[in-house]
Motif scaffolding. Sequence first.
Motif, PDB file in Angstrom:
ATOM      1  N   LEU A 145    -119.605 107.147  72.166  1.00  0.00           N
ATOM      2  CA  LEU A 145    -118.303 107.776  72.392  1.00  0.00           C
ATOM      3  C   LEU A 145    -117.253 106.734  72.762  1.00  0.00           C
ATOM      4  N   VAL A 146    -117.600 105.825  73.660  1.00  0.00           N
ATOM      5  CA  VAL A 146    -116.649 104.778  74.059  1.00  0.00           C
ATOM      6  C   VAL A 146    -116.270 103.918  72.856  1.00  0.00           C
ATOM      7  N   GLY A 147    -117.253 103.568  72.027  1.00  0.00           N
ATOM      8  CA  GLY A 147    -116.957 102.786  70.838  1.00  0.00           C
ATOM      9  C   GLY A 147    -116.063 103.534  69.869  1.00  0.00           C
ATOM     10  N   THR A 148    -116.296 104.850  69.739  1.00  0.00           N
ATOM     11  CA  THR A 148    -115.472 105.681  68.864  1.00  0.00           C
ATOM     12  C   THR A 148    -114.017 105.690  69.332  1.00  0.00           C
ATOM     13  N   VAL A 149    -113.817 105.886  70.628  1.00  0.00           N
ATOM     14  CA  VAL A 149    -112.460 105.922  71.184  1.00  0.00           C
ATOM     15  C   VAL A 149    -111.798 104.549  71.090  1.00  0.00           C
ATOM     16  N   ALA A 150    -112.548 103.495  71.374  1.00  0.00           N
ATOM     17  CA  ALA A 150    -111.982 102.145  71.305  1.00  0.00           C
ATOM     18  C   ALA A 150    -111.571 101.796  69.880  1.00  0.00           C
ATOM     19  N   GLY A 151    -112.399 102.179  68.918  1.00  0.00           N
ATOM     20  CA  GLY A 151    -112.048 101.924  67.524  1.00  0.00           C
ATOM     21  C   GLY A 151    -110.786 102.657  67.111  1.00  0.00           C
ATOM     22  N   ALA A 152    -110.666 103.915  67.537  1.00  0.00           N
ATOM     23  CA  ALA A 152    -109.465 104.691  67.219  1.00  0.00           C
ATOM     24  C   ALA A 152    -108.232 104.071  67.871  1.00  0.00           C
ATOM     25  N   GLY A 207    -112.942  97.412  66.821  1.00  0.00           N
ATOM     26  CA  GLY A 207    -112.731  97.931  68.166  1.00  0.00           C
ATOM     27  C   GLY A 207    -114.005  98.504  68.763  1.00  0.00           C
ATOM     28  N   GLY A 208    -114.756  99.251  67.961  1.00  0.00           N
ATOM     29  CA  GLY A 208    -116.015  99.798  68.453  1.00  0.00           C
ATOM     30  C   GLY A 208    -117.029  98.713  68.760  1.00  0.00           C
ATOM     31  N   PHE A 209    -117.098  97.702  67.905  1.00  0.00           N
ATOM     32  CA  PHE A 209    -118.067  96.623  68.101  1.00  0.00           C
ATOM     33  C   PHE A 209    -117.783  95.860  69.386  1.00  0.00           C
ATOM     34  N   VAL A 210    -116.533  95.503  69.600  1.00  0.00           N
ATOM     35  CA  VAL A 210    -116.171  94.755  70.810  1.00  0.00           C
ATOM     36  C   VAL A 210    -116.459  95.584  72.056  1.00  0.00           C
ATOM     37  N   GLY A 264    -118.328 104.186  66.295  1.00  0.00           N
ATOM     38  CA  GLY A 264    -119.411 104.438  67.238  1.00  0.00           C
ATOM     39  C   GLY A 264    -120.684 103.721  66.845  1.00  0.00           C
ATOM     40  N   VAL A 265    -120.994 103.698  65.545  1.00  0.00           N
ATOM     41  CA  VAL A 265    -122.173 102.975  65.069  1.00  0.00           C
ATOM     42  C   VAL A 265    -122.017 101.484  65.326  1.00  0.00           C
ATOM     43  N   SER A 266    -120.817 100.960  65.141  1.00  0.00           N
ATOM     44  CA  SER A 266    -120.567  99.542  65.411  1.00  0.00           C
ATOM     45  C   SER A 266    -120.804  99.203  66.878  1.00  0.00           C
ATOM     46  N   ALA A 267    -120.433 100.121  67.779  1.00  0.00           N
ATOM     47  CA  ALA A 267    -120.692  99.900  69.204  1.00  0.00           C
ATOM     48  C   ALA A 267    -122.189  99.811  69.475  1.00  0.00           C
ATOM     49  N   LEU A 268    -122.974 100.673  68.829  1.00  0.00           N
ATOM     50  CA  LEU A 268    -124.428 100.648  69.007  1.00  0.00           C
ATOM     51  C   LEU A 268    -125.036  99.392  68.382  1.00  0.00           C
ATOM     52  N   MET A 269    -124.486  98.952  67.254  1.00  0.00           N
ATOM     53  CA  MET A 269    -124.952  97.709  66.649  1.00  0.00           C
ATOM     54  C   MET A 269    -124.721  96.527  67.584  1.00  0.00           C
ATOM     55  N   ALA A 270    -123.535  96.478  68.192  1.00  0.00           N
ATOM     56  CA  ALA A 270    -123.226  95.382  69.111  1.00  0.00           C
ATOM     57  C   ALA A 270    -124.129  95.424  70.333  1.00  0.00           C
TER      58      ALA A 270
END
Length: 287
Positions: free
Chosen positions: A145-152, A252-255, A172-178
């Motif tokens: 969720l945090v990655g989704t919001v950050a990416g947006a 954004g999500g990855f970071v 969100g997937v990028s956040a989980l990858m990171a």
Amino acid sequence: MDASPDFPRQSRVPVFNMPGVVTASIGLLLAIHALREFVLPDVWDTRLIIDLALLPARWTVAIDPAQADALLKAASAGDPDTATAREIFARYVVSEPGAMPWTFATYALLHGSWLHVIFNSVWLAAFGSPVARRCGAWRYGLLALVGTVAGAALHVVLDPLSLAPLVGASAGVSALMAAAARFVFQPPPPGLSIQSWQVPPRQPLESIPELLRNRTAVMFLGIWLVTNLLFGVVTLPLGAESAAVAWDAHLGGFVAGFLLFPLVDGRGQGGRGKDGRGMNGRGRPVR
């Protein structure tokens, strides 16, 4: 006398070797897209996109109404064949500039095509599974969720007058990858010998300097960065023109996932047992 060793009883191999929360996440994404493709009329689907996808221009005008003129001017520029439609849509956004804060998260539930949702599901299975196993369901969900919001948020900042609806779970997937990159590329501890049925030890998170010395991790990060930058110059067949999948949302999500994962890691769970190898003193896995 039976001299054969007393091996633990083997359980049946599951069809999908993923945590339940990851399987449920993928099932939800596929179900929503199937509903849009096969059940909802086109008018309802369009309404769904307008209400749930992220429209950067809508946020920009809601926060700063003075940007309305700039939005209308930008909409009338570009391809003359579609300028009229863009201008009509821009006038609609200006007339109803409500920010709709939920769209910072709900856009991740929508996808542009079957290829798009399947692509995201494959990466979610690959990198969401180790994060969910390590952290548990709610921390996995929070990080996505945090990655989704950050990416947006990054997408709105970098493309504030865009009228293209942002869709897809990629941020969100990028956040989980990171997050997974912080621990999955470590070699096993030297001298460790456990049986196949025993739980491997919980690897500590690598610091950024340690990660940069890990060749496998550096290669993964480099390939991800180059591939992601290609999204900015190459058009992929992930859906209609009105459904943009933005490289900046991925970034954004990855970071966010990379930097915030230590805060949600849940170090007290799934840790090492009494013998320091992820098992208790009798050689049984700690669950």
